[in-house]
Design a protein around this motif. Structure first.
Motif, PDB file in Angstrom:
ATOM      1  N   MET A 126      82.226  58.849  93.627  1.00 28.15           N
ATOM      2  CA  MET A 126      82.856  58.116  94.718  1.00 28.15           C
ATOM      3  C   MET A 126      82.364  56.666  94.744  1.00 28.15           C
ATOM      4  O   MET A 126      83.162  55.727  94.878  1.00 28.15           O
ATOM      5  N   ASN A 127      81.050  56.464  94.600  1.00 27.44           N
ATOM      6  CA  ASN A 127      80.485  55.114  94.563  1.00 27.44           C
ATOM      7  C   ASN A 127      81.056  54.313  93.397  1.00 27.44           C
ATOM      8  O   ASN A 127      81.358  53.135  93.541  1.00 27.44           O
ATOM      9  N   ALA A 128      81.202  54.957  92.239  1.00 27.17           N
ATOM     10  CA  ALA A 128      81.748  54.272  91.064  1.00 27.17           C
ATOM     11  C   ALA A 128      83.190  53.846  91.314  1.00 27.17           C
ATOM     12  O   ALA A 128      83.582  52.724  90.966  1.00 27.17           O
ATOM     13  N   GLU A 129      83.982  54.720  91.930  1.00 32.53           N
ATOM     14  CA  GLU A 129      85.379  54.382  92.217  1.00 32.53           C
ATOM     15  C   GLU A 129      85.470  53.256  93.245  1.00 32.53           C
ATOM     16  O   GLU A 129      86.295  52.348  93.122  1.00 32.53           O
ATOM     17  N   LEU A 130      84.620  53.296  94.258  1.00 32.38           N
ATOM     18  CA  LEU A 130      84.620  52.229  95.265  1.00 32.38           C
ATOM     19  C   LEU A 130      84.168  50.911  94.645  1.00 32.38           C
ATOM     20  O   LEU A 130      84.691  49.846  94.993  1.00 32.38           O
ATOM     21  N   ASP A 131      83.216  50.972  93.717  1.00 31.98           N
ATOM     22  CA  ASP A 131      82.781  49.758  93.019  1.00 31.98           C
ATOM     23  C   ASP A 131      83.914  49.166  92.185  1.00 31.98           C
ATOM     24  O   ASP A 131      84.046  47.939  92.093  1.00 31.98           O
TER      25      ASP A 131
END
Length: 151
Positions: free
Chosen positions: A24-29
């Motif tokens: 999720m963090n990677a996608e938001l980044d």
């Protein structure tokens, strides 16, 4: 965030939850990167810091970790900020921002709301809360006073 669902049968999460949050963090980044490269937002000062702050806020209020803010997430957010709203008010707030007509606010809509020129009720409340948060409160015990300090 399609394809990113948590196993509801496993409430403890553990390793699976950690992997999910990493994805999720990677996608938001990646979404943040798109906003950083967008010419429309280039004039915005401290864009990187704002995007990181908004990502943290989005993740904090995405209670069910679905990848978007649904009506219960917004309800929790408003109650936590001391701004309890009715169900109809919450629906109106979501409709103001939701461009995909899903009844929830995805991360892209959230960023556009926070960075864009349009003032939605949700944006105003979040910005007000952010300004109120920045005040430092004294920590520790208050200084000792005696009678000689009285006027």
């Amino acid at each position: 965030m399609p394809g990113m669902k948590i196993d509801k049968a496993n409430p403890q999460g553990g390793k699976v939850l950690g992997e999910y949050l990493t994805r999720m963090n990677a996608e938001l980044d990646e979404i943040n990167k798109q906003f950083l490269e967008d010419e429309f937002f280039q004039d915005d000062e401290d864009l990187q810091e704002k995007l990181e702050s908004y990502k943290k806020t989005f993740i904090e209020y995405d209670i069910d970790k679905s990848g978007d803010l649904n009506i219960m997430d917004i309800k929790y957010m408003m109650e936590k900020l001391g701004q309890a709203k009715t169900h109809l008010e919450l629906k109106k707030m979501i409709t103001e921002v939701d461009t995909t007509s899903t009844g929830a606010i995805n991360y892209t809509d959230f960023i556009k709301m926070m960075l864009g020129p349009k003032s939605s009720v949700l944006k105003l409340i979040l910005l007000f809360e952010e300004k109120m948060k920045s005040k430092e409160t004294p920590k520790g015990l208050p200084p000792k006073k005696d009678l000689s300090m009285l006027p």
